[in-house]
Design a protein around this motif. Structure first.
Motif, mmCIF file in Angstrom:
data_model
loop_
_atom_site.group_PDB
_atom_site.id
_atom_site.type_symbol
_atom_site.label_atom_id
_atom_site.label_comp_id
_atom_site.label_asym_id
_atom_site.label_seq_id
_atom_site.Cartn_x
_atom_site.Cartn_y
_atom_site.Cartn_z
ATOM 1 N N VAL A 79 0.870 -1.177 0.000
ATOM 2 C CA VAL A 79 0.000 0.000 0.000
ATOM 3 C C VAL A 79 0.903 1.222 0.000
ATOM 4 N N ASN A 80 0.703 2.130 -0.967
ATOM 5 C CA ASN A 80 1.530 3.332 -0.988
ATOM 6 C C ASN A 80 0.898 4.435 -0.144
ATOM 7 N N GLU A 81 1.617 5.538 0.005
ATOM 8 C CA GLU A 81 1.151 6.595 0.905
ATOM 9 C C GLU A 81 -0.128 7.263 0.397
ATOM 10 N N GLU A 82 -0.256 7.436 -0.910
ATOM 11 C CA GLU A 82 -1.450 8.069 -1.464
ATOM 12 C C GLU A 82 -2.700 7.281 -1.114
ATOM 13 N N THR A 83 -2.639 5.977 -1.291
ATOM 14 C CA THR A 83 -3.778 5.125 -0.973
ATOM 15 C C THR A 83 -4.075 5.144 0.523
ATOM 16 N N PHE A 84 -3.033 5.087 1.332
ATOM 17 C CA PHE A 84 -3.193 5.107 2.785
ATOM 18 C C PHE A 84 -3.879 6.393 3.234
ATOM 19 N N LYS A 85 -3.470 7.526 2.676
ATOM 20 C CA LYS A 85 -4.078 8.813 3.026
ATOM 21 C C LYS A 85 -5.555 8.840 2.641
ATOM 22 N N HIS A 86 -5.869 8.302 1.464
ATOM 23 C CA HIS A 86 -7.255 8.285 1.007
ATOM 24 C C HIS A 86 -8.125 7.472 1.954
ATOM 25 N N ILE A 87 -7.631 6.327 2.376
ATOM 26 C CA ILE A 87 -8.385 5.471 3.288
ATOM 27 C C ILE A 87 -8.583 6.163 4.631
ATOM 28 N N TYR A 88 -7.517 6.731 5.177
ATOM 29 C CA TYR A 88 -7.591 7.339 6.503
ATOM 30 C C TYR A 88 -8.501 8.555 6.507
ATOM 31 N N ALA A 89 -8.535 9.267 5.370
ATOM 32 C CA ALA A 89 -9.375 10.464 5.277
ATOM 33 C C ALA A 89 -10.852 10.140 5.437
ATOM 34 N N GLN A 90 -11.255 8.899 5.129
ATOM 35 C CA GLN A 90 -12.659 8.523 5.240
ATOM 36 C C GLN A 90 -13.159 8.601 6.678
ATOM 37 N N PHE A 91 -12.236 8.476 7.634
ATOM 38 C CA PHE A 91 -12.617 8.522 9.045
ATOM 39 C C PHE A 91 -12.805 9.954 9.538
ATOM 40 N N PHE A 92 -12.303 10.941 8.783
ATOM 41 C CA PHE A 92 -12.346 12.332 9.230
ATOM 42 C C PHE A 92 -12.822 13.232 8.091
ATOM 43 N N PRO A 93 -14.098 13.091 7.689
ATOM 44 C CA PRO A 93 -14.603 13.828 6.524
ATOM 45 C C PRO A 93 -14.706 15.337 6.737
ATOM 46 N N ILE A 164 -3.208 16.939 14.171
ATOM 47 C CA ILE A 164 -4.397 16.388 14.826
ATOM 48 C C ILE A 164 -5.545 17.390 14.774
ATOM 49 N N TYR A 165 -5.259 18.658 15.058
ATOM 50 C CA TYR A 165 -6.297 19.688 14.979
ATOM 51 C C TYR A 165 -6.844 19.800 13.560
ATOM 52 N N ASP A 166 -5.955 19.775 12.558
ATOM 53 C CA ASP A 166 -6.403 19.828 11.163
ATOM 54 C C ASP A 166 -7.296 18.638 10.839
ATOM 55 N N MET A 167 -6.949 17.480 11.363
ATOM 56 C CA MET A 167 -7.691 16.262 11.088
ATOM 57 C C MET A 167 -9.088 16.293 11.699
ATOM 58 N N MET A 168 -9.196 16.843 12.902
ATOM 59 C CA MET A 168 -10.485 16.874 13.579
ATOM 60 C C MET A 168 -11.419 17.935 12.997
ATOM 61 N N GLY A 169 -10.853 18.963 12.331
ATOM 62 C CA GLY A 169 -11.669 19.955 11.648
ATOM 63 C C GLY A 169 -12.587 20.709 12.589
ATOM 64 N N LYS A 170 -13.825 20.873 12.159
ATOM 65 C CA LYS A 170 -14.759 21.697 12.927
ATOM 66 C C LYS A 170 -15.185 21.056 14.237
ATOM 67 N N TYR A 171 -14.834 19.763 14.423
ATOM 68 C CA TYR A 171 -15.192 19.105 15.674
ATOM 69 C C TYR A 171 -14.072 19.184 16.712
ATOM 70 N N THR A 172 -13.037 19.973 16.411
ATOM 71 C CA THR A 172 -11.954 20.144 17.363
ATOM 72 C C THR A 172 -12.468 20.779 18.647
#
Length: 226
Positions: A79-93, A164-172
């Motif tokens: 699994v390359n980094e691009e695919t990994f990022k795409h998958i992980y992003a699904q958890f933090f829309p 982490i703050y960027d990832m949590m977005g408006k729910y930070t």
């Protein structure tokens, strides 16, 4: 063709994570597991399975199920980094998980070759999901130690906190203001940098986490996502 392969790998990895969730929660039924095991034995039998069983906290049956999903859907075996990022992003829309996913990918990519193989994947998951408290804390320390020099400095912690703050977005929570990440880093070092030398060692990190329940809860982000 490459785009099609990448898309299929993404879908496959998402299915694999769903299977993993059922496996860990115990909702992967015996009949389902037996069916998948039978198919695994016929289609794919990873080399070194006994060795992986000895090195992880998964049973041989669980490893076979995980391997089948990993290999069937990502035939290249990586699994390359691009695919990994795409998958992980699904958890933090509602946020941008790309930076944190980058650091997380590097933590799984133990050989630093830009890809995650099945062994890398399952070894990391074994620690995060079923490891001892110390093993989990050691893994998290290495995630935060961005430059891999054996210490966490203020710059590294600031990068992680902002990610982490960027990832949590408006729910930070609390709501993100310009100085909040720095306040978090200051609090982190006040609790963890016992000898006040400007860096946190592995032992300082482990001791501080074990002494502070809030710190322990903050260490559980990835485990909760999985």
């Amino acid at each position: 063709m490459m785009a099609g392969c990448t898309s299929r790998c993404r879908q496959g990895m998402q299915k694999l994570i769903q299977s993993l969730q059922r496996l860990v929660s115990g909702t992967l039924t015996k009949d389902k597991a037996d069916d998948e095991l039978e198919m695994t034995t016929v289609c794919h039998r990873p080399e070194g399975l006994d060795q992986l069983e000895a090195q992880t906290n998964f049973s041989k049956q669980e490893l076979q199920i995980l391997y089948r999903g990993f290999k069937n859907e990502c035939p290249s075996g990586v699994v390359n980094e691009e695919t990994f990022k795409h998958i992980y992003a699904q958890f933090f829309p509602h946020g941008d998980a790309s930076t944190y996913a980058h650091y997380l990918f590097n933590a799984f990519d133990t050989t630093n070759n830009g890809s995650i193989k099945f062994k890398d994947f399952v070894m990391g998951l074994s620690i995060l999901l079923r490891g001892t408290l110390r093993e989990k804390l050691e893994w998290t320390f290495h995630l935060y130690d961005i430059n891999k020099d054996g210490y966490i400095n203020r710059e590294e912690m600031t990068e992680i906190v902002r990610a982490i703050y960027d990832m949590m977005g408006k729910y930070t929570y609390p709501a993100l203001k310009g100085d909040v990440p720095q306040q978090h880093v200051d609090a982190f070092f006040q609790k963890m940098d016992k000898n006040k030398d400007g860096v946190v060692t592995l032992e300082e990190f482990i001791i501080a986490c074990q002494e502070d329940e809030n710190m322990m809860r903050s260490m559980q982000l990835f485990e909760n996502v999985m």
